[in-house]
Design an enzyme around this catalytic site. Structure first.
Site, PDB file in Angstrom:
ATOM      1  CB  CYS A 269      -0.964  -0.012   1.191  1.00 34.14           C
ATOM      2  SG  CYS A 269      -0.162   0.022   2.811  1.00 34.14           S
TER       3      CYS A 269
ATOM      4  CG  ASN B 299       4.441  -1.718   5.191  1.00 30.88           C
ATOM      5  OD1 ASN B 299       5.581  -2.022   5.550  1.00 30.88           O
ATOM      6  ND2 ASN B 299       3.483  -2.605   5.125  1.00 30.88           N
TER       7      ASN B 299
ATOM      8  CB  CYS C  81      -3.634   1.701   7.142  1.00 33.65           C
ATOM      9  SG  CYS C  81      -3.410   3.201   8.136  1.00 33.65           S
ATOM     10  NE  ARG C  82      -4.443   1.472   1.818  1.00 34.35           N
ATOM     11  CZ  ARG C  82      -4.247   2.192   0.741  1.00 34.35           C
ATOM     12  NH1 ARG C  82      -5.099   2.088  -0.271  1.00 34.35           N
ATOM     13  NH2 ARG C  82      -3.210   3.019   0.655  1.00 34.35           N
ATOM     14  CB  SER C  83       0.348  -3.460   2.853  1.00 33.49           C
ATOM     15  OG  SER C  83       1.201  -2.531   3.447  1.00 33.49           O
TER      16      SER C  83
ATOM     17  CG  ASP D  62      -5.287   6.100   2.318  1.00 31.41           C
ATOM     18  OD1 ASP D  62      -5.317   5.760   3.510  1.00 31.41           O
ATOM     19  OD2 ASP D  62      -4.536   6.987   1.870  1.00 31.41           O
TER      20      ASP D  62
HETATM   21  P1  4NP Z   1      -1.744   2.811   4.117  1.00 33.65           P
HETATM   22  O1  4NP Z   1      -2.433   4.150   4.690  1.00 33.65           O
HETATM   23  O2  4NP Z   1      -1.225   3.161   2.747  1.00 33.65           O
HETATM   24  O3  4NP Z   1      -2.881   1.854   4.072  1.00 33.65           O
HETATM   25  O4  4NP Z   1      -0.662   2.425   5.099  1.00 33.65           O
HETATM   26  C1  4NP Z   1      -1.777   5.385   4.748  1.00 33.65           C
HETATM   27  C2  4NP Z   1      -0.879   5.638   5.750  1.00 33.65           C
HETATM   28  C3  4NP Z   1      -0.263   6.876   5.825  1.00 33.65           C
HETATM   29  C4  4NP Z   1      -0.551   7.858   4.900  1.00 33.65           C
HETATM   30  C5  4NP Z   1      -1.452   7.584   3.878  1.00 33.65           C
HETATM   31  C6  4NP Z   1      -2.056   6.345   3.806  1.00 33.65           C
HETATM   32  N1  4NP Z   1       0.055   9.136   4.997  1.00 33.65           N
HETATM   33  O5  4NP Z   1      -0.283  10.020   4.193  1.00 33.65           O
HETATM   34  O6  4NP Z   1       0.910   9.344   5.874  1.00 33.65           O
END
Ligand code: 4NP
Length: 165
Positions: free
Chosen positions: A15, A18, A20-22, A135
């Site tokens: 993602c 790294n 939240c989702r992955s 996201d």
């Molecule tokens: P992820 O979510 O891609 O599922 O880990 C996010 C985590 C952090 C951010 C965006 C999405 N950020 O903008 O910091």
């Protein structure tokens, strides 16, 4: 379950951050593969370096835990070119992640065609196929729940797809 030749020996979930989702997908996939009797190396990474070294987002930890997935010990890292040699299959949580991964792959010389196959995480999913795992970072509790629902569904679909190939 019998291991069919199309079952990858390694899968990397990707993602943006790294956190939240992955990491959630990593643990869901690991548990589902174990239940299916598949021996697959599973890891996760982000396309961005912003959260490198961080634990998963506390909200992701909490929602994952409530569904039986313990992700608090995972540590964020950024994808690198070596991952395309090390993994058979790299799965992107959303279309932007997939485009970013394709751009990295396109920059690697691959005369023997040995680089990881790339796909959207939802690709095999009869319910969510072709859709992003949205996201949840700026979202609320419902968004984090939806992430888990979609991840469980799409991970199961990949494992099912390897039964009949
Ligand atoms: P992820 O979510 O891609 O599922 O880990 C996010 C985590 C952090 C951010 C965006 C999405 N950020 O903008 O910091």
């Amino acid at each position: 379950m019998l291991m069919k030749s199309c079952t990858p020996s390694s899968v990397l979930l990707v993602c943006l951050g790294n956190i939240c989702r992955s990491p959630t997908a990593e643990e869901v996939f690991r548990q589902q593969a174990a239940i299916a009797g598949l021996s697959i190396k599973i890891d996760s990474a982000g396309t961005s370096d912003v959260h490198v070294g961080d634990a998963p987002d506390k909200r992701s930890q909490r929602h994952a835990k409530s569904h039986g997935y313990k992700i608090n010990k995972l540590i964020a890292r950024q994808i690198n070119a070596n991952d395309f040699q090390k993994f058979d299959l790299i799965l992107a949580m959303d279309a932007q992640n997939l485009a970013d991964l394709q751009a990295i792959k396109d920059g690697i010389t691959d005369t023997e065609n040995t680089l990881a196959k790339l796909a959207l995480f939802s690709e095999e999913d009869p319910t969510y196929g072709g859709n992003d795992v949205p996201d949840p970072y700026k979202g609320d509790g419902d968004d984090f729940e939806e992430v888990i629902e979609r991840i469980e569904s799409s991970a199961q679909a990949w494992i099912e797809s390897w039964k009949y190939c």
